[in-house]
Design a protein around this motif. Structure first.
Motif, PDB file in Angstrom:
ATOM      1  N   SER A 137      -6.520   9.694 -10.888  1.00 19.21           N
ATOM      2  CA  SER A 137      -7.775   8.943 -10.959  1.00 19.21           C
ATOM      3  C   SER A 137      -8.868   9.520 -10.062  1.00 19.21           C
ATOM      4  O   SER A 137      -8.597  10.302  -9.148  1.00 19.21           O
ATOM      5  N   LEU A 138     -10.060   9.062 -10.353  1.00 18.04           N
ATOM      6  CA  LEU A 138     -11.257   9.438  -9.603  1.00 18.04           C
ATOM      7  C   LEU A 138     -12.038   8.140  -9.386  1.00 18.04           C
ATOM      8  O   LEU A 138     -12.245   7.383 -10.339  1.00 18.04           O
ATOM      9  N   THR A 139     -12.426   7.878  -8.138  1.00 19.26           N
ATOM     10  CA  THR A 139     -13.215   6.694  -7.840  1.00 19.26           C
ATOM     11  C   THR A 139     -14.434   7.125  -7.043  1.00 19.26           C
ATOM     12  O   THR A 139     -14.294   7.814  -6.023  1.00 19.26           O
ATOM     13  N   MET A 140     -15.623   6.754  -7.511  1.00 20.55           N
ATOM     14  CA  MET A 140     -16.861   7.073  -6.807  1.00 20.55           C
ATOM     15  C   MET A 140     -17.547   5.766  -6.421  1.00 20.55           C
ATOM     16  O   MET A 140     -17.634   4.849  -7.230  1.00 20.55           O
ATOM     17  N   VAL A 141     -18.043   5.719  -5.192  1.00 17.25           N
ATOM     18  CA  VAL A 141     -18.767   4.548  -4.708  1.00 17.25           C
ATOM     19  C   VAL A 141     -20.136   5.018  -4.233  1.00 17.25           C
ATOM     20  O   VAL A 141     -20.236   5.939  -3.425  1.00 17.25           O
ATOM     21  N   LYS A 142     -21.202   4.389  -4.744  1.00 16.27           N
ATOM     22  CA  LYS A 142     -22.579   4.720  -4.343  1.00 16.27           C
ATOM     23  C   LYS A 142     -23.203   3.522  -3.655  1.00 16.27           C
ATOM     24  O   LYS A 142     -23.122   2.399  -4.155  1.00 16.27           O
ATOM     25  N   THR A 143     -23.846   3.793  -2.516  1.00 12.23           N
ATOM     26  CA  THR A 143     -24.571   2.751  -1.801  1.00 12.23           C
ATOM     27  C   THR A 143     -26.006   3.235  -1.615  1.00 12.23           C
ATOM     28  O   THR A 143     -26.255   4.155  -0.829  1.00 12.23           O
ATOM     29  N   PRO A 144     -26.955   2.657  -2.332  1.00 10.93           N
ATOM     30  CA  PRO A 144     -28.355   3.059  -2.186  1.00 10.93           C
ATOM     31  C   PRO A 144     -28.891   2.678  -0.795  1.00 10.93           C
ATOM     32  O   PRO A 144     -28.393   1.741  -0.183  1.00 10.93           O
ATOM     33  N   PRO A 145     -29.908   3.397  -0.311  1.00 12.35           N
ATOM     34  CA  PRO A 145     -30.485   3.040   0.986  1.00 12.35           C
ATOM     35  C   PRO A 145     -31.174   1.667   0.913  1.00 12.35           C
ATOM     36  O   PRO A 145     -31.683   1.286  -0.143  1.00 12.35           O
ATOM     37  N   ARG A 146     -31.151   0.963   2.013  1.00 20.34           N
ATOM     38  CA  ARG A 146     -31.798  -0.364   2.101  1.00 20.34           C
ATOM     39  C   ARG A 146     -31.435  -1.267   0.934  1.00 20.34           C
ATOM     40  O   ARG A 146     -32.300  -1.869   0.300  1.00 20.34           O
ATOM     41  N   LEU A 188       0.846  -1.187   0.000  1.00 22.37           N
ATOM     42  CA  LEU A 188       0.000   0.000   0.000  1.00 22.37           C
ATOM     43  C   LEU A 188       0.882   1.238   0.000  1.00 22.37           C
ATOM     44  O   LEU A 188       1.817   1.350   0.788  1.00 22.37           O
ATOM     45  N   GLU A 189       0.598   2.164  -0.917  1.00 19.30           N
ATOM     46  CA  GLU A 189       1.356   3.393  -1.052  1.00 19.30           C
ATOM     47  C   GLU A 189       0.414   4.573  -0.841  1.00 19.30           C
ATOM     48  O   GLU A 189      -0.718   4.562  -1.334  1.00 19.30           O
ATOM     49  N   MET A 190       0.858   5.585  -0.121  1.00 20.80           N
ATOM     50  CA  MET A 190       0.055   6.798   0.065  1.00 20.80           C
ATOM     51  C   MET A 190       0.376   7.773  -1.067  1.00 20.80           C
ATOM     52  O   MET A 190       1.543   8.057  -1.331  1.00 20.80           O
ATOM     53  N   VAL A 191      -0.654   8.268  -1.741  1.00 19.12           N
ATOM     54  CA  VAL A 191      -0.486   9.275  -2.793  1.00 19.12           C
ATOM     55  C   VAL A 191      -1.313  10.496  -2.423  1.00 19.12           C
ATOM     56  O   VAL A 191      -2.293  10.400  -1.682  1.00 19.12           O
ATOM     57  N   ALA A 192      -0.919  11.643  -2.950  1.00 19.47           N
ATOM     58  CA  ALA A 192      -1.653  12.871  -2.685  1.00 19.47           C
ATOM     59  C   ALA A 192      -3.070  12.746  -3.218  1.00 19.47           C
ATOM     60  O   ALA A 192      -3.282  12.261  -4.327  1.00 19.47           O
ATOM     61  N   GLY A 193      -4.035  13.151  -2.413  1.00 21.01           N
ATOM     62  CA  GLY A 193      -5.424  13.083  -2.841  1.00 21.01           C
ATOM     63  C   GLY A 193      -6.360  13.407  -1.705  1.00 21.01           C
ATOM     64  O   GLY A 193      -5.925  13.606  -0.567  1.00 21.01           O
ATOM     65  N   VAL A 194      -7.639  13.490  -2.035  1.00 22.90           N
ATOM     66  CA  VAL A 194      -8.659  13.791  -1.030  1.00 22.90           C
ATOM     67  C   VAL A 194      -9.788  12.771  -1.111  1.00 22.90           C
ATOM     68  O   VAL A 194     -10.016  12.149  -2.145  1.00 22.90           O
ATOM     69  N   GLN A 195     -10.494  12.638   0.010  1.00 22.15           N
ATOM     70  CA  GLN A 195     -11.680  11.800   0.069  1.00 22.15           C
ATOM     71  C   GLN A 195     -12.820  12.655   0.593  1.00 22.15           C
ATOM     72  O   GLN A 195     -12.630  13.516   1.458  1.00 22.15           O
ATOM     73  N   ALA A 196     -14.007  12.400   0.076  1.00 25.87           N
ATOM     74  CA  ALA A 196     -15.171  13.191   0.450  1.00 25.87           C
ATOM     75  C   ALA A 196     -16.420  12.326   0.375  1.00 25.87           C
ATOM     76  O   ALA A 196     -16.389  11.226  -0.188  1.00 25.87           O
ATOM     77  N   PHE A 197     -17.526  12.834   0.957  1.00 24.04           N
ATOM     78  CA  PHE A 197     -18.770  12.073   0.945  1.00 24.04           C
ATOM     79  C   PHE A 197     -19.956  12.995   0.714  1.00 24.04           C
ATOM     80  O   PHE A 197     -19.870  14.207   0.838  1.00 24.04           O
ATOM     81  N   ASN A 198     -21.089  12.355   0.386  1.00 26.25           N
ATOM     82  CA  ASN A 198     -22.347  13.048   0.143  1.00 26.25           C
ATOM     83  C   ASN A 198     -23.457  12.090   0.553  1.00 26.25           C
ATOM     84  O   ASN A 198     -23.375  10.894   0.278  1.00 26.25           O
ATOM     85  N   THR A 199     -24.493  12.607   1.207  1.00 22.43           N
ATOM     86  CA  THR A 199     -25.604  11.743   1.639  1.00 22.43           C
ATOM     87  C   THR A 199     -26.959  12.263   1.153  1.00 22.43           C
ATOM     88  O   THR A 199     -27.976  11.998   1.778  1.00 22.43           O
ATOM     89  N   GLU A 200     -27.001  12.945   0.046  1.00 26.72           N
ATOM     90  CA  GLU A 200     -28.270  13.448  -0.490  1.00 26.72           C
ATOM     91  C   GLU A 200     -29.188  12.296  -0.862  1.00 26.72           C
ATOM     92  O   GLU A 200     -28.750  11.271  -1.374  1.00 26.72           O
ATOM     93  N   GLY A 201     -30.475  12.471  -0.614  1.00 25.09           N
ATOM     94  CA  GLY A 201     -31.473  11.471  -0.998  1.00 25.09           C
ATOM     95  C   GLY A 201     -31.267  10.131  -0.330  1.00 25.09           C
ATOM     96  O   GLY A 201     -31.595   9.105  -0.905  1.00 25.09           O
TER      97      GLY A 201
END
Length: 165
Positions: free
Chosen positions: A135-144, A110-123
């Motif tokens: 790179s850009l990686t997005m992960v979505k988890t729908p409710p229930r 595992l290597e640490m690279v410069a970057g940010v992590q963020a979240f959103n909980t709309e809807g």
């Protein structure tokens, strides 16, 4: 033999710097969303590479269309813009970590690279994003739901971005 005067070299160098800065600003400015505050700076442009749906312990590729993301940040929030029908829309994410992102090397380390992590909980949808220079990686988890959607994109040069996408 022609000898350049130091003052002339400095003047030409200064003019070149100003022109390059103006060109870079114009390139970004023509693509900058209309109502985006000046405090937001361009992080980069990213091209969609893959989208996976993970469900019941199995990953299934999702059919994707060519899509380009423009990412901006003010240090507290990340905005991911997409252009559709000559109109910009965005999703905002609150930054919760800006000290780097762990990336697996081909050796498994595992290597640490410069970057940010963020979240959103709309809807009631939990969205998480990781942004690095490459790179850009997005992960979505729908409710229930036991389904997770993972979207990956790679950085592209700003000049490769077309305004129609």
């Amino acid at each position: 033999m022609c000898v350049a005067r130091p003052s002339l070299v400095i003047a030409l160098s200064s003019i070149a710097s100003v022109l390059l800065a103006a060109w870079a600003s114009a390139a970004e400015g023509s693509d900058r969303p209309d109502k985006l505050a000046e405090s937001y700076r361009l992080i980069g442009h990213y091209q969609l590479v893959s989208k996976l749906r993970v469900e019941n312990s199995q990953a299934e590729a999702v059919v994707i269309s060519p899509l380009r993301y423009r990412v901006y940040s003010d240090g507290m929030e990340i905005r991911v813009y997409v252009r559709s029908s000559d109109e910009d829309s965005y999703t905002a994410y609150n930054i919760y970590r800006a000290d780097g992102i762990g990336v697996a090397k081909s050796s498994g380390e595992l290597e640490m690279v410069a970057g940010v992590q963020a979240f959103n909980t709309e809807g009631k949808m939990l969205r998480q994003i990781s942004v690095t220079r490459n790179s850009l990686t997005m992960v979505k988890t729908p409710p229930r739901s036991h389904r997770v959607i993972i979207t990956r994109a790679k950085a592209i040069p700003v000049s490769d971005n077309t305004t129609g996408q």
